[in-house]
Scaffold this active site. Sequence first.
Site, mmCIF file in Angstrom:
data_model
loop_
_atom_site.group_PDB
_atom_site.id
_atom_site.type_symbol
_atom_site.label_atom_id
_atom_site.label_comp_id
_atom_site.label_asym_id
_atom_site.label_seq_id
_atom_site.Cartn_x
_atom_site.Cartn_y
_atom_site.Cartn_z
ATOM 1 N N GLU A 1 70.434 71.194 3.635
ATOM 2 C CA GLU A 1 69.116 71.767 3.891
ATOM 3 C C GLU A 1 69.107 73.177 3.308
ATOM 4 O O GLU A 1 70.133 73.870 3.330
ATOM 5 C CB GLU A 1 68.831 71.823 5.397
ATOM 6 C CG GLU A 1 67.506 72.526 5.704
ATOM 7 C CD GLU A 1 67.053 72.391 7.155
ATOM 8 O OE1 GLU A 1 67.896 72.140 8.030
ATOM 9 O OE2 GLU A 1 65.846 72.553 7.390
ATOM 10 N N CYS B 1 64.451 70.867 9.498
ATOM 11 C CA CYS B 1 63.118 71.360 9.853
ATOM 12 C C CYS B 1 62.251 71.664 8.632
ATOM 13 O O CYS B 1 61.026 71.626 8.741
ATOM 14 C CB CYS B 1 63.253 72.608 10.723
ATOM 15 S SG CYS B 1 63.918 72.232 12.344
ATOM 16 N N GLU C 1 63.280 65.629 13.006
ATOM 17 C CA GLU C 1 63.688 65.682 14.419
ATOM 18 C C GLU C 1 62.424 65.504 15.252
ATOM 19 O O GLU C 1 61.876 66.461 15.781
ATOM 20 C CB GLU C 1 64.310 67.055 14.654
ATOM 21 C CG GLU C 1 65.343 67.106 15.714
ATOM 22 C CD GLU C 1 66.102 68.425 15.676
ATOM 23 O OE1 GLU C 1 65.464 69.493 15.784
ATOM 24 O OE2 GLU C 1 67.333 68.402 15.536
HETATM 25 O O1 AHR Z 1 70.579 72.157 11.069
HETATM 26 C C1 AHR Z 1 69.691 73.138 11.467
HETATM 27 C C2 AHR Z 1 68.444 72.573 12.107
HETATM 28 O O2 AHR Z 1 68.761 71.973 13.318
HETATM 29 C C3 AHR Z 1 67.743 71.496 11.345
HETATM 30 O O3 AHR Z 1 66.871 71.996 10.411
HETATM 31 C C4 AHR Z 1 66.991 70.767 12.407
HETATM 32 O O4 AHR Z 1 66.787 69.418 12.096
HETATM 33 C C5 AHR Z 1 67.798 70.996 13.643
HETATM 34 O O5 AHR Z 1 67.010 71.468 14.670
#
Ligand code: AHR
Length: 651
Positions: free
Chosen positions: A49, A240, A375
């Site tokens: 990410e 996220c 999520e």
């Molecule tokens: O890994 C960090 C964050 O944790 C991610 O973006 C999210 O999916 C989770 O809340």
Amino acid sequence: MKKIGFLVVLAFSLAFGTQVVSAQTHNIQVDLKKVGSPIQKTMYGIFFEDINYGADGGLYAEMIKNRSFEFPQSLLGWTTFGNVEVRTDGAPFTNNPHYVRLSYAGHNDKQTGMDNEGFFGIAVKQNAEYRFSVWARTNGDANSGIRIELIDPESAIFLSQKLTVDSKEWKKYQVILKSPRTETKARLRIFLTSKNSLDLEHVSLFPVDTWKGRENGLRKDLAQALYDLHPGVFRFPGGCIVEGTDLNTRYQWKNSVGPIENRKLNENRWEYTFPQRFFPDYYQSYGMGFFELFQLSEEIGAEPLPVVSCGLSCQFQNKDPKAHVAVNELDPYIQDALDLIEFANGDITTKWGKLRADMGHPASFNLKQMAVGNEQWGSLYAERLEPFVKAIRAKYPTFKIVGSSGPSSDGKDFDFGWSEMKRMKADLVDEHYYKDPQWFLANANRYDNYDRKGPKVFAGEYACHPKNRKNNFESALCEAAFMTGFERNADVVYQCTYAPLFAHVQGWQWRPDLIWFDNLRSVKSPNYYVQQLYGMNVGTNVLTTVENKLPLEGQEGIYASSALDKNKNELILKIANMSDLKKQINYEFAGLKKADRQATLTSLSSENPDVENTLDKPLNVTPKTSAMTINDKYFSFELTPKSFYVVVIKL
Ligand code: AHR
């Protein structure tokens, strides 16, 4: 064959009952007669990410911040002097319309130009080459020119190079700069050297030596670190950022493909998610977009697993249901998901397959699975996921769909999510847990009683968070112990990915993270080595591993699992000792005949649970491997306190 001091390899001709038994002894039976459930090739993977400057300023090797002048403050990252204007008329790239005009400063002794600060500075290595490129055009008939300089924090110039702009039409220019010295905090300076003004757009600087030597390349050390993990699956691009703080800022994969100059900049929500770690200059250039991520996936040997928006913006940040797409307006989102499959796999005669081919990859990326939503939870999610499932199943019946169980490892929403996934027959359910060491140790049996008939588990984000939230050895060891539960339950746990992957030491928002870096160096955390040991020793089938007929799930601090690798003809033992005591481990292998067998033993241990690997001390905790011969169906060795071992025996 080398004999290792602490390691005692015994050829037992006696049964366990007659061996030396003490309080620290564990007699473990591994059954090779019954080959257990298959372990997926995808079992141990990675999750990327753009958080902690993981992409721009990190894996993506671009060194210029705000190269297209598209940040909301067009000159963020730049310091201008003399006569510099930001303009949009006649711009070459419609999605990134801003460019700068550099004009005569009005006096021979005055200067026009601009400096870029890079991402926490621009770091260059002595004798290394850097590719400067820029789109430019002259104004008026005469040629125009610039001088490109690298300057150190004391404003001393240590590299200077001229470039002539010879066309009134927008054109790409490039020049290779060779750095005479190593400098960690340089700036790039551009001077106008002509009276004739010129326009500049997409100002870029990359190391020539990128991963696979690509011009729009990735940082070699960071990509290599991913390759070295031997990941089975590669989840991207979040997290996220897939959802966005609002729908406008969600990750739209279509904006991340095609010519890099025309990829529309997006905000990065990690700019402001934690106000105590606020980074006003954090944006997503998408220079490393879906094409590059698919390509990387292929090159590191991992199956790609993209995550697409399900029409919900971040549920933590948006309590008003109107912040999300109405269920009856989801069609464009569903179409994006279908088009993504076409982009990855479609024939080159299809619209999106053609784009992939035009970008340099006519062959399919062989995409097999996709996550819808990151999520997400509750009925808001279920009612949106359902039309995605129907549409994807209708067009691609065997394609695997990953649903979410939300941000918690248990509870009402988690249970509801799972029941909805079962109802919709999702293939995999993505579980997330960031928990303390005690939780990890108490939950090694988490999957022992999961329903074997429903969807499979994808542990898509997990990490052990010690009190100080650093990547210390204790957290790595807890993960190693916990992961024996993944392996033992490979019939229900399909795959897993630790999170997050990368963090810039100056730009992190979230920790712990697997790999830390600054602009020149990177360091692998102890947690990295745990993932690597699992990734390198996956096996093909689970083997029952018991002590007193029970799986080893923390009795007296011991966690263990074993696998067979049918392809390599290997027996793989994994065992963690969480106690402060030395342990005498006696393995007995049912179904193995007496013979000399080559083996390797790799250990990860430290006397200090709080120790970390840092950029200055990267080798505090690293695996140590030794070779040996095992010559019976028994094998004994001693575990040091607080340690994790992987033993691989050639059959
Ligand atoms: O890994 C960090 C964050 O944790 C991610 O973006 C999210 O999916 C989770 O809340």
